[in-house]
Design a protein around this motif. Structure first.
Motif, PDB file in Angstrom:
ATOM      1  N   MET A   1      38.873  36.227  55.645  1.00  0.00           N
ATOM      2  CA  MET A   1      38.908  37.696  55.695  1.00  0.00           C
ATOM      3  C   MET A   1      40.312  38.149  55.976  1.00  0.00           C
ATOM      4  N   TYR A   2      40.743  38.838  55.275  1.00  0.00           N
ATOM      5  CA  TYR A   2      42.232  39.285  55.197  1.00  0.00           C
ATOM      6  C   TYR A   2      42.370  40.266  56.448  1.00  0.00           C
ATOM      7  N   GLN A   3      43.426  40.261  57.071  1.00  0.00           N
ATOM      8  CA  GLN A   3      43.784  41.298  58.179  1.00  0.00           C
ATOM      9  C   GLN A   3      44.301  42.623  57.697  1.00  0.00           C
ATOM     10  N   THR A   4      44.934  42.710  56.735  1.00  0.00           N
ATOM     11  CA  THR A   4      45.441  44.153  56.260  1.00  0.00           C
ATOM     12  C   THR A   4      45.160  44.465  54.933  1.00  0.00           C
ATOM     13  N   PHE A   5      45.248  45.690  54.312  1.00  0.00           N
ATOM     14  CA  PHE A   5      45.207  46.014  53.316  1.00  0.00           C
ATOM     15  C   PHE A   5      45.785  45.317  52.041  1.00  0.00           C
ATOM     16  N   GLU A   6      47.117  45.220  52.745  1.00  0.00           N
ATOM     17  CA  GLU A   6      48.159  44.661  51.570  1.00  0.00           C
ATOM     18  C   GLU A   6      47.574  43.189  51.229  1.00  0.00           C
ATOM     19  N   GLU A   7      47.386  42.426  52.304  1.00  0.00           N
ATOM     20  CA  GLU A   7      46.941  41.004  51.970  1.00  0.00           C
ATOM     21  C   GLU A   7      45.759  40.853  51.000  1.00  0.00           C
ATOM     22  N   LEU A   8      44.942  42.114  51.441  1.00  0.00           N
ATOM     23  CA  LEU A   8      43.426  41.890  50.741  1.00  0.00           C
ATOM     24  C   LEU A   8      43.858  42.407  49.203  1.00  0.00           C
ATOM     25  N   ARG A   9      44.658  43.311  48.881  1.00  0.00           N
ATOM     26  CA  ARG A   9      45.221  43.978  47.561  1.00  0.00           C
ATOM     27  C   ARG A   9      45.689  42.683  46.809  1.00  0.00           C
ATOM     28  N   GLN A  10      46.606  41.935  47.672  1.00  0.00           N
ATOM     29  CA  GLN A  10      47.239  40.859  46.831  1.00  0.00           C
ATOM     30  C   GLN A  10      46.236  39.635  46.530  1.00  0.00           C
ATOM     31  N   ALA A  11      45.133  39.513  47.250  1.00  0.00           N
ATOM     32  CA  ALA A  11      44.250  38.646  46.872  1.00  0.00           C
ATOM     33  C   ALA A  11      43.461  38.988  45.628  1.00  0.00           C
ATOM     34  N   CYS A  12      43.260  40.273  45.810  1.00  0.00           N
ATOM     35  CA  CYS A  12      42.524  40.955  44.586  1.00  0.00           C
ATOM     36  C   CYS A  12      43.179  40.834  43.274  1.00  0.00           C
ATOM     37  N   LEU A  13      44.559  41.023  43.427  1.00  0.00           N
ATOM     38  CA  LEU A  13      45.250  40.878  42.409  1.00  0.00           C
ATOM     39  C   LEU A  13      45.358  39.694  41.357  1.00  0.00           C
ATOM     40  N   GLY A  14      45.202  38.578  42.342  1.00  0.00           N
ATOM     41  CA  GLY A  14      45.395  37.275  41.765  1.00  0.00           C
ATOM     42  C   GLY A  14      43.691  36.710  41.458  1.00  0.00           C
ATOM     43  N   CYS A  15      42.860  37.481  41.967  1.00  0.00           N
ATOM     44  CA  CYS A  15      41.413  37.178  41.458  1.00  0.00           C
ATOM     45  C   CYS A  15      40.968  36.576  40.087  1.00  0.00           C
ATOM     46  N   GLN A  16      40.575  35.215  39.903  1.00  0.00           N
ATOM     47  CA  GLN A  16      39.988  34.885  38.650  1.00  0.00           C
ATOM     48  C   GLN A  16      38.350  34.492  39.017  1.00  0.00           C
ATOM     49  N   ASN A  17      37.811  35.122  39.835  1.00  0.00           N
ATOM     50  CA  ASN A  17      36.522  34.548  40.365  1.00  0.00           C
ATOM     51  C   ASN A  17      35.391  34.725  39.358  1.00  0.00           C
ATOM     52  N   CYS A  18      35.472  35.548  38.133  1.00  0.00           N
ATOM     53  CA  CYS A  18      34.495  35.804  37.264  1.00  0.00           C
ATOM     54  C   CYS A  18      35.193  36.152  35.936  1.00  0.00           C
ATOM     55  N   GLU A  19      34.328  36.158  34.966  1.00  0.00           N
ATOM     56  CA  GLU A  19      34.834  36.397  33.539  1.00  0.00           C
ATOM     57  C   GLU A  19      35.371  37.897  33.441  1.00  0.00           C
ATOM     58  N   LEU A  20      35.154  38.824  34.158  1.00  0.00           N
ATOM     59  CA  LEU A  20      35.818  40.102  34.040  1.00  0.00           C
ATOM     60  C   LEU A  20      37.476  39.823  34.328  1.00  0.00           C
ATOM     61  N   ALA A  21      37.826  38.960  34.782  1.00  0.00           N
ATOM     62  CA  ALA A  21      39.388  38.939  34.960  1.00  0.00           C
ATOM     63  C   ALA A  21      40.069  38.444  33.815  1.00  0.00           C
ATOM     64  N   LYS A  22      39.245  37.981  32.885  1.00  0.00           N
ATOM     65  CA  LYS A  22      40.050  37.450  31.548  1.00  0.00           C
ATOM     66  C   LYS A  22      40.154  38.629  30.656  1.00  0.00           C
ATOM     67  N   THR A  23      39.470  39.881  30.707  1.00  0.00           N
ATOM     68  CA  THR A  23      39.792  40.933  29.936  1.00  0.00           C
ATOM     69  C   THR A  23      40.133  42.338  30.551  1.00  0.00           C
ATOM     70  N   ARG A  24      40.422  42.010  31.942  1.00  0.00           N
ATOM     71  CA  ARG A  24      40.995  43.186  32.493  1.00  0.00           C
ATOM     72  C   ARG A  24      42.514  43.705  32.312  1.00  0.00           C
ATOM     73  N   HIS A  25      42.928  44.852  32.367  1.00  0.00           N
ATOM     74  CA  HIS A  25      44.420  45.026  32.207  1.00  0.00           C
ATOM     75  C   HIS A  25      44.868  45.303  33.755  1.00  0.00           C
ATOM     76  N   ASN A  26      44.015  45.918  34.612  1.00  0.00           N
ATOM     77  CA  ASN A  26      44.652  45.901  36.022  1.00  0.00           C
ATOM     78  C   ASN A  26      43.517  45.768  36.883  1.00  0.00           C
ATOM     79  N   VAL A  27      43.826  45.202  38.055  1.00  0.00           N
ATOM     80  CA  VAL A  27      42.760  45.140  39.078  1.00  0.00           C
ATOM     81  C   VAL A  27      42.640  46.432  39.738  1.00  0.00           C
ATOM     82  N   VAL A  28      41.493  47.040  39.842  1.00  0.00           N
ATOM     83  CA  VAL A  28      41.348  48.302  40.585  1.00  0.00           C
ATOM     84  C   VAL A  28      40.774  48.170  42.087  1.00  0.00           C
ATOM     85  N   PHE A  29      41.806  48.187  43.041  1.00  0.00           N
ATOM     86  CA  PHE A  29      41.343  47.798  44.136  1.00  0.00           C
ATOM     87  C   PHE A  29      40.715  48.753  44.864  1.00  0.00           C
TER      88      PHE A  29
END
Length: 190
Positions: A1-29
């Protein structure tokens, strides 16, 4: 559990948990007021959202902003908008259950950080995941339930309203119901 929106956003930006990460242009947080008492949840980013990294920025977003403005809400001041999945499904198809499973922790963390009093599910996909697996938008839109102290409602997805404009009046009624619920349970939205 991330404690701030910025920590959570950074985790999302680096996410590679599923196939959608391969074709995205941007994470939409997500976007909006980080102290919002009202959270809107859609299904996932479309093409415009993927290109800009912001939820609901295409034609559907313009319509959503009109509904929000009609009840004195805006993403800039008093509402937060997120999606079930943070990356665009190819050809704007519905997110697969396993893709939502990979992303649900991020949404749960957003909810934990926001602590909203109201959650509105925009469309069938979000409502079926968050309210009931059998949720039918045309029959159950605008109906309030309370879960863990949070008021929740499902309504039409703005993109569906563009395809079926005859439902726009019903959607407006749902947003007017949202306004009334805000007045009942929220302390600083208005």
């Amino acid at each position: 559990m991330y404690q701030t929106f910025e920590e959570l956003r950074q985790a999302c930006l680096g996410c590679q948990n599923c196939e959608l990460a391969k074709t995205r242009h941007n994470v939409v947080f997500g976007v909006g007021a980080q102290d919002a008492e009202v959270l809107l949840v859609g299904e996932g980013p479309g093409e415009n959202e993927d290109l800009q990294g912001i939820p609901f920025v295409g034609r559907a977003g313009v319509l959503l902003d009109k509904y929000l403005a009609a009840i004195d809400l805006s993403r800039e001041k008093n509402v937060y908008i997120a999606n079930m999945v943070k990356c665009r499904p190819p050809q704007n198809r519905d997110p697969k259950p396993e893709e939502m499973d990979c992303c649900i922790g991020y949404l749960r963390n957003q909810v934990a950080l926001l602590r909203p009093k109201i959650i509105v599910c925009l469309g069938r996909i979000a409502a079926q995941r968050m309210l009931s697996p059998n949720f039918r938008v045309t029959k159950e839109h605008g109906q309030w339930i309370q879960s863990n102290g949070v008021w929740m409602m499902g309504t039409f997805h703005p993109a569906a309203l563009l395809r079926t404009p005859s439902n726009k009046g019903a959607a407006l009624e749902d947003f007017l119901s949202l306004q009334e619920k805000i007045r009942q349970v929220c302390e600083h939205t208005y």
